[in-house]
Motif scaffolding. Structure first.
Motif, short mmCIF file in Angstrom:
data_model
loop_
_atom_site.label_atom_id
_atom_site.label_comp_id
_atom_site.label_asym_id
_atom_site.label_seq_id
_atom_site.Cartn_x
_atom_site.Cartn_y
_atom_site.Cartn_z
N SER A 163 11.93 -9.81 -11.79
CA SER A 163 12.18 -8.38 -12.07
C SER A 163 11.26 -7.87 -13.16
N ALA A 164 10.95 -8.73 -14.14
CA ALA A 164 10.04 -8.32 -15.23
C ALA A 164 8.63 -8.07 -14.69
N GLN A 165 8.15 -8.97 -13.84
CA GLN A 165 6.81 -8.81 -13.29
C GLN A 165 6.72 -7.58 -12.39
N ARG A 166 7.77 -7.32 -11.62
CA ARG A 166 7.77 -6.12 -10.78
C ARG A 166 7.77 -4.86 -11.62
N ALA A 167 8.56 -4.84 -12.69
CA ALA A 167 8.57 -3.67 -13.58
C ALA A 167 7.20 -3.46 -14.21
N LEU A 168 6.56 -4.56 -14.61
CA LEU A 168 5.22 -4.45 -15.19
C LEU A 168 4.20 -3.96 -14.16
N THR A 169 4.33 -4.45 -12.93
CA THR A 169 3.41 -4.02 -11.87
C THR A 169 3.52 -2.52 -11.64
N VAL A 170 4.75 -2.01 -11.57
CA VAL A 170 4.96 -0.57 -11.37
C VAL A 170 4.45 0.21 -12.56
N THR A 171 4.71 -0.29 -13.77
CA THR A 171 4.25 0.39 -14.98
C THR A 171 2.73 0.49 -15.00
N ARG A 172 2.06 -0.61 -14.69
CA ARG A 172 0.59 -0.60 -14.67
C ARG A 172 0.05 0.31 -13.57
N PRO A 206 0.81 -1.22 0.00
CA PRO A 206 0.00 0.00 0.00
C PRO A 206 0.84 1.27 0.00
N GLU A 207 1.92 1.28 0.82
CA GLU A 207 2.77 2.47 0.86
C GLU A 207 3.53 2.66 -0.45
N GLY A 208 3.81 1.54 -1.13
CA GLY A 208 4.46 1.63 -2.43
C GLY A 208 3.55 2.26 -3.47
N ARG A 209 2.30 1.88 -3.47
CA ARG A 209 1.35 2.47 -4.40
C ARG A 209 1.18 3.96 -4.13
N GLN A 210 1.13 4.34 -2.85
CA GLN A 210 1.02 5.76 -2.50
C GLN A 210 2.22 6.55 -3.01
N LEU A 211 3.39 5.94 -2.90
CA LEU A 211 4.60 6.62 -3.38
C LEU A 211 4.53 6.80 -4.89
N LEU A 212 4.14 5.77 -5.61
CA LEU A 212 4.03 5.88 -7.07
C LEU A 212 3.00 6.92 -7.45
N GLN A 213 1.92 6.98 -6.71
CA GLN A 213 0.88 7.98 -6.98
C GLN A 213 1.44 9.39 -6.86
N SER A 218 -0.29 5.88 -21.06
CA SER A 218 0.36 4.61 -21.41
C SER A 218 1.40 4.78 -22.52
N SER A 219 1.25 5.82 -23.33
CA SER A 219 2.20 6.07 -24.41
C SER A 219 3.52 6.64 -23.90
N GLN A 220 3.57 6.99 -22.62
CA GLN A 220 4.77 7.62 -22.07
C GLN A 220 5.57 6.70 -21.16
N VAL A 221 5.17 5.43 -21.03
CA VAL A 221 5.87 4.56 -20.08
C VAL A 221 5.96 3.14 -20.62
N PHE A 222 7.09 2.46 -20.35
CA PHE A 222 7.25 1.06 -20.74
C PHE A 222 8.15 0.36 -19.72
N ALA A 223 8.12 -0.97 -19.72
CA ALA A 223 8.83 -1.75 -18.71
C ALA A 223 10.04 -2.46 -19.31
N MET A 265 11.21 4.82 -18.83
CA MET A 265 11.54 3.40 -18.80
C MET A 265 11.57 2.93 -17.35
N VAL A 266 10.71 1.96 -17.03
CA VAL A 266 10.65 1.38 -15.68
C VAL A 266 11.43 0.07 -15.71
N SER A 267 12.50 -0.02 -14.92
CA SER A 267 13.38 -1.19 -14.95
C SER A 267 13.35 -1.91 -13.61
N GLY A 268 13.22 -3.23 -13.66
CA GLY A 268 13.24 -4.05 -12.46
C GLY A 268 14.58 -4.74 -12.29
#
Length: 219
Positions: free
Chosen positions: A155-164, A105-112, A173-178, A130-133
């Motif tokens: 690391s791929a799944q974590r990068a995708l989770t952060v990207t999403r 939860p605190e991670g999502r708040q930080l990303l927000q 979505s056009s401005q970010v990739f994993a 570019m979001v890199s795991g």
């Protein structure tokens, strides 16, 4: 008199070729000196141009760094985010539990809190994020509840989770990739827990769009 004239003519004939050879030699030396001088000037001009380009490049990088730090002033002040060489780093423990790709939860708040300043920064510069795991080098334990084949997949799944999560919070979505690197490119020694903790991380880096990169290359 005739003998003296003949002697004078012979001396003149011998002296004339000597002066001609000396003149040719001096002309050759002068030409070589001019060529060397031109070569030196060309090298100096190239060095000045290269130095100017390097100075301009460093100035642009410094301006980018300052602009990024200004945009992320509040998250940086909290100590949970770092900026190093234009890369935004977040400790993996802030975002995920060990071996998990589910956001805390605190991670999502930080990303927000990062979405709005990053979206503005990217839009102003027409860049992407570019979001890199990354993980440490600890081998994942295999078991019935283990979802990931190896650290690269984790690391791929974590990068995708952060990207999403960024997209869910308003990042276009056009401005970010994993991207995923697994245990590659560690920032600390994996020999102890402190080093492994630093290597378990997610980084976000503004990068030029493909169209921009092609345009710059063409120039």
């Amino acid at each position: 008199m005739a003998g003296a004239d003949d002697t004078f003519d012979d001396a003149t004939e011998q002296t004339a070729p000597a002066w001609a050879v000396f003149g040719d030699l001096m002309s050759g030396l002068l030409g070589a000196f001019v060529l060397i001088l031109v070569g030196v000037l060309v090298v100096q001009i190239d060095l000045v141009a290269s130095l100017k380009q390097e100075v301009e490049k460093r100035q642009m990088e410094e301006q980018r760094r300052m602009a990024l730090e200004k945009a992320l002033a509040i998250p940086l002040a909290s100590g949970r985010v770092t900026v190093n060489d234009g890369r935004i780093g977040i400790s993996g423990s802030v975002l995920f539990a060990a071996g998990s790709d589910q956001l805390r939860p605190e991670g999502r708040q930080l990303l927000q809190s990062l979405v709005q300043p990053l979206a503005v920064y990217l839009r102003e510069r027409d860049e992407m994020l570019m979001v890199s795991g990354f993980t440490d080098n600890t081998t994942l334990l295999r078991g019935t509840h283990q979802r990931f084949a190896d650290n690269l997949e984790l690391s791929a799944q974590r990068a995708l989770t952060v990207t999403r999560a960024l997209i869910d919070e308003g990042m276009p979505s056009s401005q970010v990739f994993a991207a995923a690197f697994g245990a590659e490119q560690p920032v600390a020694d994996n020999a102890d827990e402190a080093g492994r903790a630093q290597n378990r991380r997610v980084e976000m880096a503004p990068v030029p769009k493909a169209s921009n990169a092609k345009t710059k290359a063409a120039r």
